[in-house]
Design a protein around this motif. Structure first.
Motif, short mmCIF file in Angstrom:
data_model
loop_
_atom_site.label_atom_id
_atom_site.label_comp_id
_atom_site.label_asym_id
_atom_site.label_seq_id
_atom_site.Cartn_x
_atom_site.Cartn_y
_atom_site.Cartn_z
N ILE A 41 42.84 24.06 58.63
CA ILE A 41 41.84 23.27 57.91
C ILE A 41 42.24 23.07 56.44
O ILE A 41 41.75 22.16 55.78
CB ILE A 41 40.44 23.91 58.02
N ASP A 42 43.14 23.92 55.97
CA ASP A 42 43.57 23.82 54.57
C ASP A 42 44.87 23.04 54.41
O ASP A 42 45.43 22.96 53.30
CB ASP A 42 43.75 25.23 53.98
N LEU A 43 45.36 22.45 55.47
CA LEU A 43 46.63 21.71 55.39
C LEU A 43 46.39 20.34 54.75
O LEU A 43 45.53 19.57 55.22
CB LEU A 43 47.23 21.51 56.78
N GLY A 44 47.12 20.03 53.72
CA GLY A 44 47.14 18.69 53.12
C GLY A 44 45.76 18.11 52.88
O GLY A 44 44.92 18.71 52.22
N MET A 45 45.52 16.93 53.44
CA MET A 45 44.28 16.20 53.20
C MET A 45 43.21 16.48 54.25
O MET A 45 42.18 15.79 54.29
CB MET A 45 44.58 14.69 53.17
N THR A 46 43.42 17.46 55.12
CA THR A 46 42.51 17.68 56.24
C THR A 46 41.06 17.81 55.79
O THR A 46 40.17 17.08 56.25
CB THR A 46 42.92 18.96 57.01
N ARG A 47 40.81 18.74 54.89
CA ARG A 47 39.43 19.02 54.48
C ARG A 47 38.79 17.78 53.80
O ARG A 47 37.65 17.44 54.07
CB ARG A 47 39.44 20.21 53.52
N THR A 48 39.57 17.13 52.96
CA THR A 48 39.07 15.93 52.27
C THR A 48 38.68 14.85 53.27
O THR A 48 37.61 14.23 53.16
CB THR A 48 40.16 15.38 51.33
N LEU A 49 39.54 14.63 54.25
CA LEU A 49 39.26 13.56 55.22
C LEU A 49 38.05 13.92 56.08
O LEU A 49 37.27 13.03 56.47
CB LEU A 49 40.49 13.30 56.08
N PHE A 50 37.88 15.20 56.41
CA PHE A 50 36.69 15.63 57.16
C PHE A 50 35.43 15.32 56.34
O PHE A 50 34.46 14.75 56.85
CB PHE A 50 36.74 17.13 57.45
N GLU A 51 35.46 15.73 55.08
CA GLU A 51 34.28 15.50 54.23
C GLU A 51 33.98 14.01 54.12
O GLU A 51 32.82 13.59 54.15
CB GLU A 51 34.53 16.10 52.83
N GLU A 52 35.03 13.22 54.00
CA GLU A 52 34.81 11.78 53.87
C GLU A 52 34.29 11.16 55.16
O GLU A 52 33.53 10.20 55.14
CB GLU A 52 36.11 11.11 53.40
N SER A 53 34.69 11.72 56.31
CA SER A 53 34.15 11.22 57.59
C SER A 53 32.65 11.49 57.67
O SER A 53 31.88 10.64 58.15
CB SER A 53 34.85 11.90 58.78
N VAL A 54 32.24 12.65 57.20
CA VAL A 54 30.79 12.96 57.22
C VAL A 54 30.04 11.97 56.32
O VAL A 54 28.99 11.44 56.70
CB VAL A 54 30.55 14.42 56.78
N ARG A 55 30.60 11.70 55.15
CA ARG A 55 29.96 10.73 54.26
C ARG A 55 29.94 9.33 54.87
O ARG A 55 29.10 8.50 54.52
CB ARG A 55 30.68 10.70 52.91
N SER A 56 30.85 9.07 55.78
CA SER A 56 30.96 7.73 56.39
C SER A 56 29.93 7.49 57.49
O SER A 56 29.93 6.43 58.11
CB SER A 56 32.36 7.52 56.95
N LEU A 57 29.09 8.49 57.75
CA LEU A 57 28.04 8.29 58.77
C LEU A 57 27.02 7.25 58.32
O LEU A 57 26.33 6.65 59.13
CB LEU A 57 27.33 9.62 59.05
N THR A 58 26.91 7.08 57.01
CA THR A 58 25.95 6.08 56.51
C THR A 58 26.68 5.09 55.60
O THR A 58 26.53 5.12 54.38
CB THR A 58 24.82 6.77 55.72
N PRO A 59 27.49 4.23 56.22
CA PRO A 59 28.27 3.28 55.41
C PRO A 59 27.45 2.05 55.04
O PRO A 59 26.40 1.80 55.61
CB PRO A 59 29.41 2.90 56.35
N ARG A 60 27.96 1.27 54.13
CA ARG A 60 27.36 -0.01 53.79
C ARG A 60 28.46 -1.07 53.75
O ARG A 60 29.65 -0.73 53.67
CB ARG A 60 26.67 0.04 52.43
N GLY A 61 28.07 -2.31 53.82
CA GLY A 61 29.05 -3.38 53.73
C GLY A 61 29.42 -3.67 52.29
O GLY A 61 28.68 -3.31 51.37
#
Lengths: 460, 429
Positions: free
Chosen positions: B197-217
């Motif tokens: 989970i600490d490799l490279g961008m893994t954690r960042t991309l996970f966090e950003e996926s969670v934030r992407s649950l409520t996207p806008r155009g």
């Protein structure tokens, strides 16, 4: 042809077991502006075993195919299954038994295809292009065949001996525009069967070359698309890609379990009532499908999977394990590409069913929009959001075809876009040229009729 | 492997090959698979490979099989020579000349199955505990080992013994009926010292996926700046190779840079190279596909085109220099701009983590959907975006690079910074 070294091992099966021997053979000739850059053949094969125990699988494969290697992979797969069961401890019961009769080999070639056939056809097609098509900046011609032979022995279901040949020719033409840009078009020819069943005389494809060249010259003079939401007619070739990428993947049960948008939409309206979609196993509209699958690599006899019926999402595609999870019967969608691959849930012949409108009437009905004909590639998301490149398209102005469009893209959300479909043509085409990518490559066919819908177009 | 390769060479020469080359290999893969957050499979694959190339009267044939026994080799050689005899002569076809033969050792101490399993298990537990909305749609954690020998009839002989771990996942965020776009992140590893989970961008991309649950155009159409993260490498770097540098575009003559060697083609901030020998690249190639020892290769140095990505054949065909490696290990040299400053400089633009785009044609026009991407407003990353398209011409935007980050991400496959580009058309649905 593969010798059966597997059936004798069936007595050694203790848990649910698949034992598969397989060979994938390819031949290819590539002419790059007349230079023969590839003159190649390959044959890669071996044996694999997969064993299910307590909710996880053990898998092993070896390139060698003999009595010892069959025994060794069976033991290694069993050991792996025991390791996983003892460490993961899911405690699930054995997979439900699937019944099915033995499926014997069909359509095996009497002798190998001579490479000279591929070379002569590619050269003939290349010479025709040189003669007929002036003003090209480059051209590529490819002759290709891929033959997959599988011998499968399973602890339950259908043992089978399966052979699937595919022969293709690909043409790419490039021309320079007045402003120094390069425009390109691509055409795939061929399909299910051996090379000599499709390609003996290059002149038989003269009209296809003429048509491709005509489109390229129009594209050379083409304009850029006006970005935004537009009324579009989607050509049957592109509708097939839409069926496969934008909808098909979201209704593969493994992706549903992984959170795809199809999960909460089962038995709900996801498309216009004019839209129905089926993943055919081997026979559609009374004819053999472009890539028929009679039994899958779990030994499940293949049946059609109805995905969307009159706009309602009716079901998913399954392997044995996901079918148990969802309480349905598997229909033969578990397929492996190479001998060293495990079966995954894959599409077979995925089609939007034809409707009742005439393509000409559909085009005539659009005041200001686009006729989207050919896609180069496409991708879709677990959300159903998709993107396709559109290599060939035209404006529609006042119900008539207008100027060609340079490269553009279309995008949208499948279940939203499909609700805007208000006309479906009464004809359809199949596309069998490419490979689907999902951990492993896989040959699939797709098809559909023309659709009228609203689509988001990318501009420059 | 040397004995097998040399045997194949002897048989090819005896069968009439004027020149011959052979790559023989043997390997093993052990791999744990996860689907939908659960272990599903343990795989062990034993692989063999043999690739043959012969030239007869300047005509080429190639054959690939995955058997290494004498009978299979004899049959493959016979077929390969027959292919060549049916081919077309081409003076550009050749094999590598004799150089200093070497044996490469890239072993990392063998397979630790228990550790790989426990790291995988730990990963799933950490994701479940720390980011419960993340769904691991698929994960592989594997160990690969193998030995490969390249040999040819000019006396070249290279042997490479290699081992590496590879781990990563494809994932999305799920909450009730809401699903985010999928994303993926994979790493090549020389050891298992770091939790996955600490490799490279893994954690960042996970966090950003969670934030992407409520996207806008994205509202309207805007021409402005984008920041491309290392996770979206294929959007720019692979496209440069495909459009302007590789065999196909150069032999066809469609590359817009075909006559631009040693001239300035991009902003001088850019240095693009492939570096299989870089210390952060795991298991980098040591021998090219056509039999040369691999070296690091600059393609664009401070904006100047210094090389194309040409094989021996394409180099002979075009009269341009051959590239020093297979162009798999991408490296873009870091710039002098801290990532935080790069962000501050964007008034209205987007941060792109993944790009779903068309394969650009020879013109370099890039068009597609910005996935797993975020709006940048007044120097701050704000909302997740959906149905947002970007389009630009690659040659044009590379003329005016706003900045390249000081920070880089190394995932074992490449070493890449963040880059900010201007003049990109961004449009909502």
């Amino acid at each position: 042809m593969l010798q059966d070294l597997l059936t004798a091992k069936k007595a050694d099966f203790k848990d649910y077991t698949e034992l598969r021997a397989q060979v994938n053979s390819t031949q290819q000739v590539t002419l790059l502006s007349g230079n023969m850059t590839a003159n190649a053949q390959s044959a890669t094969g071996g044996v694999a075993a997969r064993v299910y125990k307590g909710g996880t699988f053990g898998f092993a494969s070896a390139a060698a195919y003999n009595h010892d290697s069959v025994s060794n992979v069976l033991k290694a797969a069993t050991d792996n299954a025991i390791f996983m069961d003892s460490h993961v401890k899911k405690g699930k019961p054995p997979l439900p038994v699937v019944t099915g009769a033995k499926m014997d080999l069909r359509k095996f070639p009497s002798e190998p295809i001579n490479q000279k056939l591929l070379i002569d056809f590619a050269k003939g097609l290349d010479e025709m292009i040189v003669k007929k098509c002036k003003n090209l900046s480059s051209r590529t011609v490819v002759s290709n065949c891929l033959n997959m032979e599988k011998l499968l022995v399973v602890s339950d279901g259908a043992d089978s001996h399966f052979y699937q040949p595919r022969a293709m020719a690909y043409v790419i033409m490039t021309a320079e525009t007045k402003d120094g840009d390069q425009v390109e078009l691509f055409k795939a020819l061929g399909g299910f069967g051996h090379f000599d069943e499709h390609f003996t005389d290059p002149s038989a494809y003269a009209w296809e070359i003429d048509e491709l060249y005509e489109h390229l010259m129009a594209k050379r003079e083409g304009v850029f698309a006006d970005a935004g939401m537009k009324k579009c007619i989607i050509h049957p070739d592109l509708a097939g890609m839409l069926a496969h990428e934008a909808v098909g993947h979201t209704v593969e049960a493994d992706l549903v379990l992984g959170g795809s948008v199809a999960g909460p939409n089962l038995n709900k309206q996801v498309a216009s009532e004019l839209v129905s979609m089926t993943d055919f196993a081997h026979t559609a509209f009374g004819k053999t499908c472009p890539l028929p699958v009679y039994v899958d690599d779990e030994g499940t006899p293949a049946e059609d999977a109805i995905l969307i019926d009159k706009g309602i999402l009716k079901g998913y595609m399954h392997n044995k394990e996901s079918a148990r999870h969802f309480g349905v019967t598997p229909q033969g969608n578990a397929r492996a590409f190479a001998f060293s691959d495990e079966p995954l849930i894959r599409m077979r012949n995925t089609v939007i069913l034809p409707g009742q409108s005439k393509l000409d009437d559909m085009i005539a009905s659009v005041e200001d929009g686009y006729y989207l004909i050919k896609t180069g590639n496409g991708q879709a998301d677990s959300t159903g959001e998709f993107m396709f490149s559109v290599d060939l398209s035209y404006e529609i102005k006042g119900g008539k075809i207008g100027k060609a469009i340079r490269e553009t893209t279309i995008s949208g959300v499948a279940f939203e876009m499909l609700k805007t479909v208000d006309m479906v043509s009464d004809d359809m085409t199949w596309d069998v040229a490419g490979f689907c990518g999902k951990k492993q490559p896989m040959t699939c066919s797709m098809g559909g009729p023309a659709l009228r819908c609203d689509m988001n177009i990318g501009g420059r | 492997m040397k004995d097998i390769a040399n045997y194949a060479l002897q048989v090819m020469k005896k069968a009439g090959a004027d020149k011959a080359a052979c790559t023989a290999g043997q390997g093993r893969k052990d791999e744990f698979n996860v689907e939908a957050n659960n272990f599903t499979l343990l795989r062990t694959n034993f692989s063999d490979s043999l690739h043959l190339k012969v030239l007869v009267d300047g005509k080429k044939g190639t054959t690939t099989i995955n058997k290494l026994d004498k009978d299979s080799i004899d049959k493959a050689v016979e077929e390969c020579v027959a292919l060549a005899k049916q081919g077309t002569p081409d003076e550009a076809e050749d094999i590598a000349p004799l150089a200093t033969n070497k044996d490469f050792d890239q072993k990392i101490g063998g397979f630790d199955a228990a550790k790989l399993f426990s790291r995988s298990q730990e990963f799933l537990t950490q994701v479940k505990d720390e980011m419960p909305k993340i769904m691991i749609e698929g994960m592989t954690a594997e160990f690969n080992s193998g030995c490969t020998t390249y040999a040819n009839s000019n006396g070249v002989c290279f042997t490479n013994e290699s081992e590496s771990y590879n781990a990563g996942s494809s994932f999305n965020a799920v909450e009730g009926d809401k699903t985010s776009s999928f994303n993926y992140y994979y790493s090549a590893l020389a050891n298992l010292n770091t939790p996955f989970i600490d490799l490279g961008m893994t954690r960042t991309l996970f966090e950003e996926s969670v934030r992407s649950l409520t996207p806008r155009g994205f509202d309207g159409k805007h021409v402005g700046k984008i920041i491309v993260t290392p996770a979206a490498a294929d959007m720019l770097w692979h496209t440069i190779f495909g459009c302007f540098l590789d065999d196909f575009s150069m032999i066809q003559g469609t590359s817009r840079w075909k006559d631009a060697l040693n001239t300035k083609v991009t902003d001088s901030k850019l240095t693009l190279r492939t570096s299989p020998l870089h210390p952060l690249i795991v298991g980098g190639e040591r021998v090219t596909g056509d039999g040369f020892e691999s070296v690091n290769q600059d393609y664009i140095k401070e904006g100047v085109l210094t090389s194309f990505d040409l094989s021996l054949y394409a180099a002979n065909k075009t009269g341009k220099p051959r590239a020093g490696n297979n162009a798999w290990s991408l490296e873009v040299l870091p710039g002098d701009m801290p990532y935080a400053d790069m962000l501050k400089g964007v008034d209205r633009g987007i941060l792109i983590n993944r790009f779903s785009g068309a394969q650009p044609g020879p013109s370099g026009d890039v068009s597609g959907v910005a996935k797993n991407s975020f709006l940048i407003e007044n120097g701050t990353v704000t909302d997740a975006l959906v149905e947002t398209m970007v389009s630009f011409n690659l040659v044009d935007v590379l003329q005016n690079i706003v900045g390249i980050s000081r920070e880089v991400n190394a995932d074992g496959y490449g070493v890449l910074p963040w880059i900010c580009l201007d003049g990109v058309t961004i449009s909502g649905a």
